[in-house]
Design a protein around this motif. Structure first.
Motif, PDB file in Angstrom:
ATOM      1  N   MET A 137    -100.970  79.642  12.204  1.00  0.00           N
ATOM      2  CA  MET A 137    -100.948  78.819  13.688  1.00  0.00           C
ATOM      3  C   MET A 137    -100.199  77.469  13.337  1.00  0.00           C
ATOM      4  N   ALA A 138     -99.409  77.111  13.874  1.00  0.00           N
ATOM      5  CA  ALA A 138     -98.530  75.887  13.975  1.00  0.00           C
ATOM      6  C   ALA A 138     -99.177  74.833  14.450  1.00  0.00           C
ATOM      7  N   ARG A 139     -99.113  73.569  13.536  1.00  0.00           N
ATOM      8  CA  ARG A 139     -99.703  72.400  14.077  1.00  0.00           C
ATOM      9  C   ARG A 139     -98.865  71.871  15.347  1.00  0.00           C
ATOM     10  N   THR A 140     -99.636  71.057  16.217  1.00  0.00           N
ATOM     11  CA  THR A 140     -99.057  70.445  17.411  1.00  0.00           C
ATOM     12  C   THR A 140     -98.289  69.396  16.867  1.00  0.00           C
ATOM     13  N   ASN A 141     -97.493  68.583  17.581  1.00  0.00           N
ATOM     14  CA  ASN A 141     -96.780  67.451  17.291  1.00  0.00           C
ATOM     15  C   ASN A 141     -97.829  66.201  17.134  1.00  0.00           C
ATOM     16  N   GLU A 142     -99.186  66.104  18.019  1.00  0.00           N
ATOM     17  CA  GLU A 142    -100.006  65.202  17.723  1.00  0.00           C
ATOM     18  C   GLU A 142    -100.576  65.349  16.459  1.00  0.00           C
ATOM     19  N   GLU A 143    -100.551  66.517  15.735  1.00  0.00           N
ATOM     20  CA  GLU A 143    -101.463  66.692  14.520  1.00  0.00           C
ATOM     21  C   GLU A 143    -100.485  66.257  13.562  1.00  0.00           C
ATOM     22  N   ALA A 169     -98.298  64.041  13.660  1.00  0.00           N
ATOM     23  CA  ALA A 169     -97.950  62.668  13.803  1.00  0.00           C
ATOM     24  C   ALA A 169     -99.506  62.066  13.176  1.00  0.00           C
ATOM     25  N   ALA A 170    -100.631  62.681  13.650  1.00  0.00           N
ATOM     26  CA  ALA A 170    -101.761  62.199  12.810  1.00  0.00           C
ATOM     27  C   ALA A 170    -101.695  62.310  11.305  1.00  0.00           C
ATOM     28  N   LEU A 171    -101.452  63.370  10.833  1.00  0.00           N
ATOM     29  CA  LEU A 171    -101.173  63.617   9.546  1.00  0.00           C
ATOM     30  C   LEU A 171    -100.168  62.641   8.931  1.00  0.00           C
ATOM     31  N   LEU A 172     -99.137  62.304   9.364  1.00  0.00           N
ATOM     32  CA  LEU A 172     -98.240  61.378   8.761  1.00  0.00           C
ATOM     33  C   LEU A 172     -98.773  59.952   9.041  1.00  0.00           C
ATOM     34  N   GLY A 173     -99.442  59.768  10.021  1.00  0.00           N
ATOM     35  CA  GLY A 173     -99.865  58.495  10.080  1.00  0.00           C
ATOM     36  C   GLY A 173    -101.007  58.084   9.084  1.00  0.00           C
ATOM     37  N   SER A 174    -102.028  59.079   8.881  1.00  0.00           N
ATOM     38  CA  SER A 174    -103.020  58.835   7.961  1.00  0.00           C
ATOM     39  C   SER A 174    -102.570  58.578   6.625  1.00  0.00           C
ATOM     40  N   THR A 175    -101.489  59.503   6.186  1.00  0.00           N
ATOM     41  CA  THR A 175    -100.842  59.282   4.850  1.00  0.00           C
ATOM     42  C   THR A 175    -100.144  58.250   4.765  1.00  0.00           C
TER      43      THR A 175
END
Length: 93
Positions: free
Chosen positions: A1-7, A9-15
């Motif tokens: 299942m694909a991630r949403t845009n918010e997911e 963004a959260a992944l990139l932000g936390s990285t």
């Protein structure tokens, strides 16, 4: 299942936050070291590939649904079959 845009963004932000902490650049105007950019680039590549795949799958589903609806619309009904049979019965009688 694909991630949403918010997911994503959260992944990139936390990285980015984790990279900044590791390199001790907590200041908002600090630059990340060059080693961080390949990680960011790969994250974007994966996100774009996933978005393309999801878009392609959605387009294929829409095409299949459209084809199915068109085939159902062309399927002969009982009345149209009867209208075709009546002249044939008259010719053979």
């Amino acid at each position: 299942m694909a991630r949403t845009n918010e997911e994503w963004a959260a992944l990139l932000g936390s990285t980015l936050c984790k990279m900044a902490r590791v390199y001790g650049t907590d200041a908002p105007n600090a630059y990340l070291p060059e080693e961080c950019y390949p990680v960011i680039e790969k994250t974007f590549d994966v996100a774009l590939d996933e978005a393309r795949a999801e878009g392609y799958a959605a387009a294929m589903r829409e095409l299949q649904n459209r084809t199915l609806r068109a085939n159902n619309a062309r399927r002969p009904t009982v009345i149209s079959q009867m209208m075709r049979v009546i002249p044939l019965a008259r010719r053979t009688a």
